[in-house]
Structure formats: structure tokens, C-alpha cells
Design an enzyme around this catalytic site. Structure first.
Site, PDB file in Angstrom:
ATOM      1  N   ASP A  67       0.851  -1.203   0.000  1.00 26.56           N
ATOM      2  CA  ASP A  67       0.000   0.000   0.000  1.00 26.56           C
ATOM      3  C   ASP A  67       0.888   1.255   0.000  1.00 26.56           C
ATOM      4  O   ASP A  67       0.895   2.043   0.939  1.00 26.56           O
ATOM      5  CB  ASP A  67      -0.953   0.007   1.207  1.00 26.56           C
ATOM      6  N   THR A 117       2.754  -6.114   2.690  1.00 24.01           N
ATOM      7  CA  THR A 117       3.252  -5.014   3.536  1.00 24.01           C
ATOM      8  C   THR A 117       2.169  -3.957   3.760  1.00 24.01           C
ATOM      9  O   THR A 117       2.471  -2.807   4.089  1.00 24.01           O
ATOM     10  CB  THR A 117       4.495  -4.340   2.907  1.00 24.01           C
ATOM     11  N   ASP A 134       6.746   1.155   1.776  1.00 28.77           N
ATOM     12  CA  ASP A 134       6.409   0.196   0.724  1.00 28.77           C
ATOM     13  C   ASP A 134       7.245   0.476  -0.523  1.00 28.77           C
ATOM     14  O   ASP A 134       7.679  -0.438  -1.231  1.00 28.77           O
ATOM     15  CB  ASP A 134       4.926   0.288   0.341  1.00 28.77           C
ATOM     16  N   ASN A 176      -2.485   2.708   3.493  1.00 30.65           N
ATOM     17  CA  ASN A 176      -1.886   4.028   3.762  1.00 30.65           C
ATOM     18  C   ASN A 176      -2.688   5.138   3.085  1.00 30.65           C
ATOM     19  O   ASN A 176      -2.791   6.252   3.596  1.00 30.65           O
ATOM     20  CB  ASN A 176      -0.445   4.083   3.259  1.00 30.65           C
ATOM     21  N   PHE A 213      -0.900  -0.707  12.440  1.00 39.46           N
ATOM     22  CA  PHE A 213      -1.799  -0.219  11.392  1.00 39.46           C
ATOM     23  C   PHE A 213      -2.294  -1.326  10.449  1.00 39.46           C
ATOM     24  O   PHE A 213      -3.493  -1.433  10.195  1.00 39.46           O
ATOM     25  CB  PHE A 213      -1.082   0.874  10.579  1.00 39.46           C
ATOM     26  N   ASN A 214      -1.389  -2.123   9.857  1.00 37.37           N
ATOM     27  CA  ASN A 214      -1.804  -3.094   8.843  1.00 37.37           C
ATOM     28  C   ASN A 214      -2.810  -4.099   9.397  1.00 37.37           C
ATOM     29  O   ASN A 214      -3.744  -4.503   8.705  1.00 37.37           O
ATOM     30  CB  ASN A 214      -0.600  -3.848   8.279  1.00 37.37           C
ATOM     31  N   HIS A 218       9.728  -0.024   7.741  1.00 40.16           N
ATOM     32  CA  HIS A 218       9.009  -1.235   8.141  1.00 40.16           C
ATOM     33  C   HIS A 218       8.977  -2.301   7.031  1.00 40.16           C
ATOM     34  O   HIS A 218       9.386  -3.444   7.224  1.00 40.16           O
ATOM     35  CB  HIS A 218       7.547  -0.889   8.465  1.00 40.16           C
ATOM     36  N   ASP A 219       8.466  -1.892   5.875  1.00 36.79           N
ATOM     37  CA  ASP A 219       8.173  -2.862   4.816  1.00 36.79           C
ATOM     38  C   ASP A 219       9.429  -3.377   4.127  1.00 36.79           C
ATOM     39  O   ASP A 219       9.483  -4.539   3.711  1.00 36.79           O
ATOM     40  CB  ASP A 219       7.242  -2.228   3.777  1.00 36.79           C
TER      41      ASP A 219
HETATM   42  O1  RIB Z   1       2.449   0.048  10.757  1.00 41.00           O
HETATM   43  C1  RIB Z   1       3.338   0.217   9.685  1.00 41.00           C
HETATM   44  C2  RIB Z   1       2.763  -0.354   8.428  1.00 41.00           C
HETATM   45  O2  RIB Z   1       1.565   0.343   8.094  1.00 41.00           O
HETATM   46  C3  RIB Z   1       3.685  -0.182   7.205  1.00 41.00           C
HETATM   47  O3  RIB Z   1       3.447  -1.222   6.300  1.00 41.00           O
HETATM   48  C4  RIB Z   1       3.226   1.114   6.628  1.00 41.00           C
HETATM   49  O4  RIB Z   1       3.525   1.217   5.229  1.00 41.00           O
HETATM   50  C5  RIB Z   1       1.745   1.021   6.838  1.00 41.00           C
HETATM   51  O5  RIB Z   1       1.209   0.231   5.775  1.00 41.00           O
HETATM   52 CA    CA Z   2       2.781  -0.643   4.000  1.00 36.67          CA
END
Ligand code: RIB
Ligand code: CA
Length: 327
Positions: free
Chosen positions: A20, A134, A25, A49, A175-176, A249-250
């Protein structure tokens, strides 16, 4: 260190990236595209996102920037399985990739839905496919529901999401997972091999000012765009975490999927809370085995930050060596 892509290696691992974009990403895409030992079968996008339209457009723009003109990109679900979409403009901006001008996309979207694309590509692969989600897991959950036979040709799902102790959306949720907890529950209860790369690790996968300067001083056309984008991303985190640094993160999830020796993992049972008044979206990681539930995920608990940063710089450096789309 494996070399980055000049041409795909014959024993490259088939990957699908479901994302996303999203700043981190974007870097994940770059690692997957640049790595000679990854055969990137395609990129699918999901709302997270930003809206489904925006994340799909952003994936096309990133592919255009790095000159991956034939990258199959397919757009997926516009909202979670049952819930309203929750986006993150406060982190990624209104476009989902604020902070620099990306080129107008010359890489087209495939006409098929991401879930259909994933089904076709996985069933058509001559080797089991590593799936790296991701973003919210909506596309992946839909895939497993629509075409359960894909399970036979999925090597592993290496997802960025969840956490043991950290959080970012609520006091306990990442979040994801939070955006589509039912989808995440479907993945963690699928019985497929799952590696969870959560916030406990990814909040340490930080790119800071010195890294942005290094990118800018490289003189590369991709680096010249990535640096201001990540500065924007770092600024959003400074407001929330007090440090002006971008957690990739991703990209960490892709790097671990590519080379599991980058991280240390532990086998734990992970449950996804979908009913909690205060805890919905939490990944409940049974680190002490008290639930009696058998482990269902390899949870990344440590990683080599310096090796990770080298992988990022090498990937972007490889893409800098390609012709610029800006002429
Ligand atoms: O919490 C972080 C994640 O949420 C990452 O993948 C960021 O890109 C969002 O998608
Ligand atoms: Ca992401």
C-alpha cells in the site's frame, strides 16, 4: 552480500509483493526489484496508507522512477473485508507518497483484479511463491478464500504487521492489522508458514539524516527522489516518536523474506483480536506458551541493522545505475 540485479539469477526466488505505497512500501519495492536473487512476479496493491486508487498509482510511479517498465502491477481491494477503510495521510500525506515529485506513470495497471492476478501467478509458477504483504491483508485473505488451492504453491507469507509490545494506531495495535483485523486473522489461522515482521523490530529499522545525506551525495536520480520522500516520512514520525528518522518497516520484511539469516525468529502462537472494545487489531503473541495453542508464526525478534542498511543502499544504488526516466 548477494549482488543486486543486473540480470535475474537462474535460482532466483519467486516473490509477490502486496503493498500500500506508502513510503516504506516504496523502499520495499526497490529492494525486491533490485535483488538479483528475487524473481519479482508482480506487485499487487491494496487500500491502506491511502485509498486503493492512490496506492495503485503510487506503485506505478515507483516502477516508472526505477525503470521497471514491464513490472506487472494489479490493483486490489478498495476497503477491508468488513470494516470501513482507515488511511494514514498524517504519515504518508494526501498522495500517500508526499515529499517529492514522482514521475507520471508509464507503467500500466494490469486489467485483472489483484486477487485474480495473485491466483493466476501463484498457480502458474513452477516453484512455490514467497508472498510478502506489507499493507492490510485484505487481498491475501480474499485470495485464500477465493482460491484455496493456491496454498499448495505458497512457500511462505512474510508479512510486515503486528507487534509483541509496540503499537502505532491504538495503544496495542499496528496499522496493517488494525485496518483489517479479520483479514489478518484469516492469514494467521490459515495454517500456511507465516513470518511476522512487527513493529518491535521495524521501529529499529531507521533511516536518519546521515542516511538521507548519503543518498543525496550519491548523485543518483533515484536517490535524489528517495531522500526527500524519506525526510517527509521521518518528519511525520518525529511528531509522534520524537526522533526524526524513517522506520523502513516494509523494506525490512522484504529483506528478511529474501535472506532469513538477516533476522532471528521465534515460533510463537499469534492471535488477532477482532472483538476487543479497546484492543481490536492487537496481535496477541504467546511468548510464554501459556495459551496451549501451537505456534502458528515465526516472529522476528532481532535483526542485523547494519546489514539491512547495506542492503537498502545497495538496492537504491543499483537502481540509480539505470537510465533515468527523466532523460
Ligand atoms: O504500521 C506500519 C505499516 O503500516 C507499514 O506497512 C506502513 O507502510 C503502513 O502500511
Ligand atoms: Ca505498507
Amino acid at each position: 552480500m548477494k549482488t543486486m540485479r543486473v540480470s535475474g539469477e537462474p535460482d532466483a526466488k519467486p516473490f509477490l509483493l502486496d503493498c500500500d505505497p506508502g513510503h516504506d512500501d516504496m523502499v520495499a519495492m526497490m529492494v525486491a526489484i533490485a535483488a538479483a536473487d528475487i524473481e519479482l512476479l508482480g506487485v499487487t496493491t491494496v487500500a491502506g496508507n491511502q485509498t486503493g486508487e492512490k496506492t495503485a498509482l503510487n506503485a506505478r510511479r515507483v516502477a516508472t522512477l526505477v525503470g521497471e517498465h514491464n513490472l506487472p502491477i494489479a490493483k486490489g481491494c478498495e476497503r477491508p473485508l468488513y470494516r470501513e477503510l482507515r488511511t494514514a495521510p498524517h504519515i504518508h500525506g494526501n498522495s500517500g507518497l508526499d515529499g517529492a515529485d514522482l514521475p507520471e506513470p508509464t507503467v500500466a495497471l494490469r486489467p485483472e483484479h489483484a486477487v485474480d492476478f495473485m491466483e493466476r501467478v501463484i498457480l502458474g509458477s513452477d516453484r512455490p511463491v514467497t508472498l510478502v504483504p506489507t499493507g492490510p491483508l485484505t487481498n491475501v485473505a480474499m485470495l485464500l478464500r477465493k482460491a484455496p488451492q493456491v496454498r499448495e504453491n505458497i512457500e511462505r507469507i512474510v508479512l510486515m504487521g503486528g507487534s509483541m509490545h509496540e503499537s502505532n494506531v491504538t495503544p496495542v495495535a499496528e496499522f496493517n492489522i488494525f485496518v483489517d483485523p479479520e483479514a489478518a486473522d484469516a492469514v494467521f489461522t490459515s495454517g500456511l508458514p507465516v513470518t511476522m515482521v512487527g513493529l518491535d523490530l521495524t521501529y529499529r529499522a531507521l533511516f536518519g539524516e546521515e542516511d538521507f545525506v548519503r543518498l543525496e551525495q550519491s548523485g543518483g536520480h533515484v536517490s535524489a527522489v528517495v531522500a526527500p520522500l524519506l525526510r517527509f516520512f521521518a518528519g511525520a514520525y518525529e511528531k509522534r516518536r520524537g526522533t526524526r528518522a524513517a522506520p523502513l518497516h516494509d523494506a525490512l520484511a522484504v529483506a528478511i523474506a529474501r535472506d532469513p539469516s538477516l533476522a532471528e525468529t521465534r515460533n510463537f502462537h499469534v492471535a488477532v483480536e477482532t472483538q476487543g472494545r479497546y484492543t481490536t487489531g492487537q496481535t496477541v503473541v504467546d511468548t510464554r506458551g501459556v495459551t496451549g495453542n501451537p505456534p502458528n508464526a515465526e516472529v522476528a525478534v532481532e535483526f542485523d541493522l547494519q546489514r539491512f542498511k547495506s542492503i537498502i543502499f545497495e538496492a537504491i544504488g543499483c537502481l540509480d545505475a539505470r537510465p533515468s526516466p527523466l532523460g
